[in-house]
Enzyme design. Structure first.
Site, mmCIF file in Angstrom:
data_model
loop_
_atom_site.group_PDB
_atom_site.id
_atom_site.type_symbol
_atom_site.label_atom_id
_atom_site.label_comp_id
_atom_site.label_asym_id
_atom_site.label_seq_id
_atom_site.Cartn_x
_atom_site.Cartn_y
_atom_site.Cartn_z
ATOM 1 N NE ARG A 142 52.067 45.410 47.300
ATOM 2 C CZ ARG A 142 52.254 46.008 48.453
ATOM 3 N NH1 ARG A 142 53.446 46.002 49.006
ATOM 4 N NH2 ARG A 142 51.257 46.621 49.070
ATOM 5 C CE LYS A 172 44.996 48.243 48.703
ATOM 6 N NZ LYS A 172 45.157 48.571 47.282
ATOM 7 C CE LYS A 194 43.465 44.609 48.186
ATOM 8 N NZ LYS A 194 43.958 45.478 47.154
ATOM 9 C CB SER A 234 47.508 37.797 45.797
ATOM 10 O OG SER A 234 48.153 38.751 46.609
#
Ligand code: PBG
Length: 323
Positions: free
Chosen positions: A205, A195, A248, A274
Site C-alpha cells: 500500500r 484473496k 493470495k 509484499s
C-alpha cells in the site's frame, strides 16, 4: 520391522542423489514479477519497505523488461500510480492511463514478454477503496462496470492476461462479457479468486499508494479464518469464466493452495505478497536468516503446495540463482 532394512537417509547422502529424487523444482518461467509504474521519465524511486524494489517510470520499465525477459522470467504484472485520483477511478479505465501507456511501450520493445495487468480501482480512487463508495461501503454492481472497462482498455493496449483483484461479486462474468463484446474473446482472465483481507499487504500500500482512507477491506476481501469459503469463491469464478485462479497471500495460505490443487484442474497461481517479501528481506538484512535460502525455500513451499506459477518480488534474484 522396517529398520534397519529401511534407511531414508540413503537417498539424502549426496547432492547427486538428492537432485535425482527432488520432487519440486523451481523454474523462472513460472515467476511473474510485479512492477509499479509512475508518471515521469527516468524514474527509479526506491520503495522503502521493499528494498530494492522501486516505483519506475514507463521508460525505465521498458529497460527493466529487457532484463526480465533475458532472465527467462515468465512475465510481469503491472500496477499503476496515476497522476491524479478521483472518486470514480477514472484513471483505471482511461485508454491513455498510466498502465495502458506502459503496456503499449513494453509490448513495442519486448513483444514476447508476457504482460498481465492487475485490474482494480484502489490505486485510482481518492479514498483508496476498490470501488464506488455508497453509504460508506463499496457498492458492488456499479463497480463491475469500471472493472469491465479497465479490462477492455488493458486488452486493447495489448495486455496478454487481465487479473481482477478487487473481490467484487460477479466481476469475472462482467469482464468476460465485456472482453468478448469488444472482440477480445482470446484474452484470458486470471482471477484473484481467494484473496484474503491480510496484514501482509502493508508494504504494497506504500508501493502503490493505495491504503484506504477510511475503514478497511473486510467487506469485500475474505476473512483469513475461512477455507471452505475460498473453495466457493474459486468455484463461482470458474463458473463465471475464469481461466486461471489465484490464492493470495501465499505462505500463510498454503492449505488453501493445496485444497484448490486437489479440487480444480485449472492453472493455479499464488501471490507471494509484499509483506511476505519484506519479512524475509528485513530478517536477512539483520543477518537473522540467509537471504538466498529463505527466498528459495519460501518459493519452493508455494510450488510444493500446488501452485503452477508464483507472483513474486523475488523473481529476478531467484531467476539469477537458478541460472
Ligand atoms: C489491489 C491489490 C493489492 C495487492 C495486489 N492488488 C492490495 C490490496 O488489496 O490492498 C497486494 C499485493 C502485495 O501486497 O504485494 N487491490
Amino acid at each position: 520391522m522396517p529398520f534397519p532394512i529401511h534407511r531414508p537417509r540413503r537417498l539424502r547422502a549426496t547432492e547427486s542423489i538428492r537432485n535425482l529424487v527432488r520432487e519440486t523444482r523451481l523454474d523462472p518461467a513460472n515467476f511473474i514479477l510485479p512492477l509499479f509504474i509512475v508518471p515521469g521519465e527516468g524514474i527509479r524511486k526506491p520503495i522503502g519497505s521493499m528494498p530494492p524494489q522501486c516505483q519506475i517510470s514507463i521508460d525505465t520499465a521498458v529497460e527493466e523488461c529487457r532484463e526480465i525477459h533475458s532472465l527467462g522470467i515468465g512475465g510481469i504484472i503491472l500496477f499503476g500510480l496515476p497522476e491524479t485520483k478521483d472518486e470514480i477511478a477514472s484513471g483505471a479505465y482511461d485508454d491513455n492511463g498510466i498502465v495502458q501507456r506502459a503496456i503499449r511501450a513494453i509490448k513495442r520493445e519486448t513483444p514476447d514478454l508476457l504482460v498481465m495487468t492487475d485490474v482494480c480501482n484502489c490505486e485510482y480512487t481518492s479514498h483508496g477503496h476498490c470501488g464506488l463508495i455508497v453509504d460508506g461501503d463499496v457498492d458492488n454492481d456499479p463497480t463491475l462496470d469500471w472493472l469491465a472497462r479497465s479490462s477492455v482498455s488493458h486488452a486493447r493496449a495489448g495486455a496478454d492476461i487481465v487479473a481482477p483483484s478487487d473481490m467484487m461479486d460477479g466481476r469475472v462474468e462482467a469482464i468476460r462479457t465485456a472482453l468478448d463484446d469488444a472482440g477480445f474473446s482470446k484474452t484470458p482472465i486470471l482471477s484473484y479468486a481467494a484473496k484474503y483481507a491480510s496484514a501482509f499487504y502493508g508494504p504494497f500500500r506504500d508501493a502503490a499508494d493505495s491504503a484506504p482512507q477510511f475503514g478497511d477491506r473486510r467487506s469485500y476481501q475474505m476473512d483469513p479464518a475461512n477455507a471452505r469459503e475460498a473453495m466457493r469463491e474459486i468455484e463461482l469464478d470458474l463458473d463465471e469464466g475464469a481461466d486461471m485462479i489465484m490464492v493470495k497471500p501465499a505462505m500463510a495460505y498454503l492449505d488453501i493452495i493445496r485444497e484448490a490443487r486437489m479440487r480444480y484442474d485449472v492453472p493455479i497461481s499464488a501471490y507471494q505478497v509484499s509483506g511476505e517479501y519484506s519479512m524475509i528481506m528485513a530478517a536477512a538484512a539483520n543477518g537473522w536468516i540467509d537471504h538466498d535460502r529463505a527466498m528459495m525455500e519460501s518459493l519452493t513451499s508455494i510450488k510444493r503446495a500446488g501452485a503452477d506459477f508464483i507472483l513474486t518480488y523475488f523473481a529476478k534474484p531467484a531467476a539469477k540463482l537458478l541460472g
